[in-house]
Motif scaffolding. Structure first.
Motif, PDB file in Angstrom:
ATOM      1  N   PHE A 106      -1.107   4.655  -9.551  1.00 50.55           N
ATOM      2  CA  PHE A 106      -0.710   5.950  -9.275  1.00 50.55           C
ATOM      3  C   PHE A 106       0.936   5.916  -9.720  1.00 50.55           C
ATOM      4  CE2 PHE A 106       1.093   9.043  -6.599  1.00 50.55           C
ATOM      5  CZ  PHE A 106       0.876  10.159  -7.232  1.00 50.55           C
ATOM      6  N   GLY A 150       1.804   3.185  -2.895  1.00 50.94           N
ATOM      7  CA  GLY A 150       1.724   4.204  -4.010  1.00 50.94           C
ATOM      8  C   GLY A 150       2.811   4.071  -5.195  1.00 50.94           C
ATOM      9  N   ALA A 153       1.062  11.773  -3.008  1.00 55.28           N
ATOM     10  CA  ALA A 153       0.224  12.656  -4.008  1.00 55.28           C
ATOM     11  C   ALA A 153       0.641  14.051  -4.390  1.00 55.28           C
ATOM     12  CB  ALA A 153      -1.191  12.328  -4.096  1.00 55.28           C
ATOM     13  N   GLY A 198     -10.628   4.600  -2.127  1.00 56.79           N
ATOM     14  CA  GLY A 198      -9.303   4.457  -2.728  1.00 56.79           C
ATOM     15  C   GLY A 198      -8.604   3.230  -2.056  1.00 56.79           C
ATOM     16  N   ALA A 199      -7.357   3.182  -2.561  1.00 53.08           N
ATOM     17  CA  ALA A 199      -6.537   1.920  -2.270  1.00 53.08           C
ATOM     18  C   ALA A 199      -6.574   1.515  -0.822  1.00 53.08           C
ATOM     19  CB  ALA A 199      -5.065   2.247  -2.703  1.00 53.08           C
ATOM     20  N   GLY A 255      -5.593   3.654  -7.753  1.00 50.72           N
ATOM     21  CA  GLY A 255      -5.505   2.847  -6.587  1.00 50.72           C
ATOM     22  C   GLY A 255      -5.179   1.371  -6.393  1.00 50.72           C
ATOM     23  N   ASN A 272       0.865  -1.141  -0.242  1.00 55.17           N
ATOM     24  CA  ASN A 272       0.006   0.082   0.018  1.00 55.17           C
ATOM     25  C   ASN A 272       0.847   1.164  -0.054  1.00 55.17           C
ATOM     26  OD1 ASN A 272      -3.165   0.450   0.842  1.00 55.17           O
ATOM     27  ND2 ASN A 272      -1.924   2.252   0.998  1.00 55.17           N
ATOM     28  N   GLU A 332      -3.333   6.259   4.689  1.00 53.61           N
ATOM     29  CA  GLU A 332      -3.853   7.227   3.859  1.00 53.61           C
ATOM     30  C   GLU A 332      -3.200   8.810   3.892  1.00 53.61           C
ATOM     31  OE1 GLU A 332      -7.458   8.515   1.692  1.00 53.61           O
ATOM     32  OE2 GLU A 332      -6.365   6.638   1.971  1.00 53.61           O
ATOM     33  N   ARG A 343      -4.100  11.239  -8.931  1.00 52.70           N
ATOM     34  CA  ARG A 343      -4.682  10.489  -7.588  1.00 52.70           C
ATOM     35  C   ARG A 343      -6.019   9.952  -7.844  1.00 52.70           C
ATOM     36  NH1 ARG A 343      -4.064  14.987  -3.437  1.00 52.70           N
ATOM     37  NH2 ARG A 343      -2.273  15.845  -4.827  1.00 52.70           N
ATOM     38  N   GLY A 366      -1.978   1.337  -4.628  1.00 49.76           N
ATOM     39  CA  GLY A 366      -1.522   2.806  -5.218  1.00 49.76           C
ATOM     40  C   GLY A 366      -0.492   2.598  -6.079  1.00 49.76           C
ATOM     41  N   LEU A 378      -0.093   8.222   1.488  1.00 51.49           N
ATOM     42  CA  LEU A 378      -0.327   8.413   0.256  1.00 51.49           C
ATOM     43  C   LEU A 378      -0.647   9.771  -0.302  1.00 51.49           C
ATOM     44  CD1 LEU A 378      -1.850   4.871  -0.976  1.00 51.49           C
ATOM     45  CD2 LEU A 378       0.456   5.601  -0.668  1.00 51.49           C
ATOM     46  N   LEU A 438      -6.769   6.744  -6.051  1.00 52.68           N
ATOM     47  CA  LEU A 438      -5.721   6.461  -4.925  1.00 52.68           C
ATOM     48  C   LEU A 438      -6.468   6.651  -3.696  1.00 52.68           C
ATOM     49  CD1 LEU A 438      -2.722   6.092  -4.459  1.00 52.68           C
ATOM     50  CD2 LEU A 438      -2.401   8.472  -4.424  1.00 52.68           C
TER      51      LEU A 438
END
Length: 391
Positions: free
Chosen positions: A275, A141, A250, A223-224, A268, A139, A243, A262, A272, A246, A218
């Motif tokens: 992204f 990104g 972004a 989101g992811a 996601g 997780n 969260e 994003r 992510g 990420l 994202l």
């Protein structure tokens, strides 16, 4: 009668080829004169590289990489010499399958190994790289992947290279100076599409396609982190940390690079990584089913068939979001073909069921899921015989 069998895997039980072979065997017992063609499919998840490798007469290459928590591993990916195409799955290096249940830790896990696989393909002069984004344990990104490719991430003067939580303090991203690093974004007048060129004016870099089977952005409730983080072992407190990490990633990408992906559908995917691939590699996000279908020539094969059969482990609302059975069914409808599904379990969603002429379900009330998975081949043959009799 000409029958095309194009299923996905039954996760935990059989790969797509074995699913197709068992269906074919059951059909032949009732329709011995039927002409049957097998086309194992995938939608960006595990099995994507295998499906394309087999259809395109590719071979398998191995490279050294690291798993999600930093252990050295040997990873493999498919290589199609015609076109110098590399087809890899992020799960090969950074997937859940690399970890035991008590090792799941998305705050610690990174995609560094994915970057190592990309570098290996670049060093072999790949012209195009397809990366399937299913089955991730990460997780981050794409932070780990970017570090493997030479990017450096800083909190003021301190380089960030330990846990994903450190990204909450990110202030600066340093782009690699070498030509095989981040592609600059340029507009092609002929196609009006973004084309990758090297950041330092060197030779063009490989075209990278991220094959996804989800459309999540994202960040946010869809989101992811919020959707997939709990599956990867994140606690409620860790979800908040991830969260925030990420979000900061972004924000700094937008500030430093001048673009922001994003909210792009698929950003996601794989925690992510979608992204990250767009931001650091100039990648294009595409539905995994479309990528695989094109690579294996599914439409041309389907044109010659009278009946199409597909399937996967579970048929539910998620099927509509780009999963193999939905993709096969929509293409079959477009071509005016009858299409059937044989699935492990059917949740009975009307919109999903209406994609098919009939759905055959392996699950039985007198059988546990474990038993069903163990007997999947036998049950597939049984349902294929039932379908054949209806034809």
């Amino acid at each position: 009668m000409r029958i095309l069998i194009a299923p996905d895997k039954f996760k935990g039980a059989l790969n797509a080829r074995d699913v197709a072979k068992n269906i074919a065997k059951g059909l032949h017992e009732v329709l011995p004169n039927a002409e049957i063609e097998i086309v194992p499919m995938a939608d960006g998840g595990e099995g994507t590289a295998e499906a394309i490798c087999e259809a395109r007469s590719g071979s398998w290459l191995k490279c050294n990489a690291h798993d999600p928590i930093g252990r050295e591993i040997e990873a493999r990916y498919a290589w199609v010499e015609d076109g110098k195409l590399a087809v890899m799955e992020m799960s090969e290096a950074s997937g859940m399958r690399r970890l035991s249940g008590n090792e799941r830790d998305p705050v610690r896990a990174t995609t560094f190994g994915v970057g190592e696989m990309i570098l290996d393909a670049k060093n072999r002069d790949a012209h195009e790289i397809i990366i399937g984004l299913g089955g991730s344990a990460t997780n981050d990104g794409g932070w780990g992947m970017a570090r493997a490719l030479g990017y450096r991430f800083y909190s003021d003067a301190r380089e960030l290279k330990k846990d994903v939580s450190e990204l909450r303090n990110l202030t600066k991203i340093e782009v690699p100076l070498v030509a095989n690093a981040r592609p600059a974004r340029t507009m092609s007048p002929a196609s009006s599409k973004m084309q990758p060129t090297s950041a330092s004016g060197g030779p063009p870099q490989p075209k990278i396609i991220a094959a996804v089977d989800v459309r999540n952005p994202l960040l946010g409730d869809n989101g992811a982190t919020q959707v997939f983080g709990p599956q990867k072992g994140a606690s409620n407190d860790e979800l908040k940390v991830l969260e925030q990490a990420l979000t900061r990633l972004a924000n700094v990408v937008a500030e430093d690079f001048g673009f922001d992906y994003r909210d792009k559908p698929g950003a996601g995917a794989a925690g992510g990584l979608g992204f990250g691939l767009m931001s650091f590699c100039g990648a294009t996000i595409r539905p995994g089913f479309d990528v695989v279908a094109e690579a294996v020539g599914l439409e041309s094969k389907m044109k010659d068939a009278d009946v199409v059969i597909t399937g996967e482990g579970s048929l539910d609302r998620q099927t509509l979001e780009g999963k193999t059975p939905a993709g096969v069914a929509r293409l079959a409808r477009k071509l005016g073909k009858k299409v059937f599904a044989i699935v492990g379990r059917n949740k009975g969603d009307r919109q999903v069921d209406e994609l098919f002429d009939e759905v055959y379900e392996l699950a039985r009330p007198d059988m546990s899921e474990t038993e069903q998975m163990k007997l999947a081949g036998e049950l597939l043959r049984e349902k294929a015989r039932e379908l054949a009799r209806s034809l």
